[in-house]
Design an enzyme around this catalytic site. Structure first.
Site, mmCIF file in Angstrom:
data_model
loop_
_atom_site.group_PDB
_atom_site.id
_atom_site.type_symbol
_atom_site.label_atom_id
_atom_site.label_comp_id
_atom_site.label_asym_id
_atom_site.label_seq_id
_atom_site.Cartn_x
_atom_site.Cartn_y
_atom_site.Cartn_z
ATOM 1 N N CYS A 79 0.843 -1.205 0.000
ATOM 2 C CA CYS A 79 0.000 0.000 0.000
ATOM 3 C C CYS A 79 0.878 1.255 0.000
ATOM 4 C CB CYS A 79 -0.985 -0.035 1.167
ATOM 5 S SG CYS A 79 -2.347 1.151 0.989
ATOM 6 N N HIS A 181 -3.871 -4.965 0.242
ATOM 7 C CA HIS A 181 -3.423 -5.428 1.555
ATOM 8 C C HIS A 181 -3.506 -6.954 1.623
ATOM 9 C CE1 HIS A 181 -3.110 -1.594 3.791
ATOM 10 N NE2 HIS A 181 -3.995 -1.185 2.893
ATOM 11 N N GLU A 183 -2.654 -8.894 4.028
ATOM 12 C CA GLU A 183 -3.078 -9.313 5.368
ATOM 13 C C GLU A 183 -4.586 -9.216 5.558
ATOM 14 O OE1 GLU A 183 -2.597 -4.852 5.851
ATOM 15 O OE2 GLU A 183 -1.757 -6.461 4.612
#
Length: 203
Positions: A79, A181, A183
């Protein structure tokens, strides 16, 4: 050890826990020396580009990142961490970045809702170790208001459409950057981090 750089921007623990889930040791580090000791580097982040650069410089982490890249260590920018790799961001007028790659960071326009938030497809432009075992057009989770506009086309590893196509992945050598992202991207996001961990383990 994979070093997750802490420069005061973003939820670092979620990235660390995601690496642990796929079997790779990752530590959140603030000291340049710890970055130098790591076998792989992750630069995550959310927030303002200018604040991020100021924080990196104040801690000497900008130099640590450049030294790690010069040493050929695997590097993953996530990001804001992707955006910081480029020369200049148009946020707040014009803010210099790390300058690892040529190009600009530009604000999303095209009449779309900002920020771009939610799941979207990534279409791969070339094969990379990061996307091994992932189908073209796979969906990942995005939260961002700016995107990278690379100055060299061969940097582009993935493209996503939000109003218009934009670069959502870059790669050159052992340096990778992703706008989404991992995660927060469920199984396929974990696969991205697993692939990066495997790359680090081979170095």
């Amino acid at each position: 050890m994979i070093a997750i750089i802490d420069y005061g921007m973003g939820n670092l623990r979620s990235v660390q826990k995601a690496f642990e889930k796929v079997g790779y040791r990752a530590e959140v580090v603030q000291e340049p020396a710890r970055v130098g000791q790591a076998r792989g580097i992750v630069l995550p982040g959310v927030g303002a580009f200018r604040d991020a650069m100021e924080n990196l410089k104040a801690a000497g982490l900008d130099r640590a990142v450049k030294e790690a890249l010069a040493a050929g260590k695997p590097f993953l920018g996530i990001c804001l961490g992707l955006q910081l790799l480029f020369e200049i961001s148009e946020e707040f007028g014009s803010t210099p970045g790390l300058g690892i790659f040529p190009g600009w960071v530009r604000r999303l326009r095209w009449g779309v809702k900002i920020p771009h938030m939610g799941w979207n497809s990534v279409y791969f432009q070339k094969e990379t170790p990061l996307t091994r075992g992932i189908s073209d057009g796979a969906q990942f989770y995005f939260v961002h208001s700016y995107y990278v506009d690379p100055g060299e086309q061969d940097l582009v590893a993935g493209v996503t459409t939000y109003g218009q196509p934009f670069t959502s992945m870059v790669n050159r050598g052992n340096v990778f950057g992703i706008q989404f992202h991992p995660e927060k991207s469920s199984t396929l996001g974990l696969k991205i981090l697993q692939n990066f961990g495997e790359l680090v383990a081979k170095c």
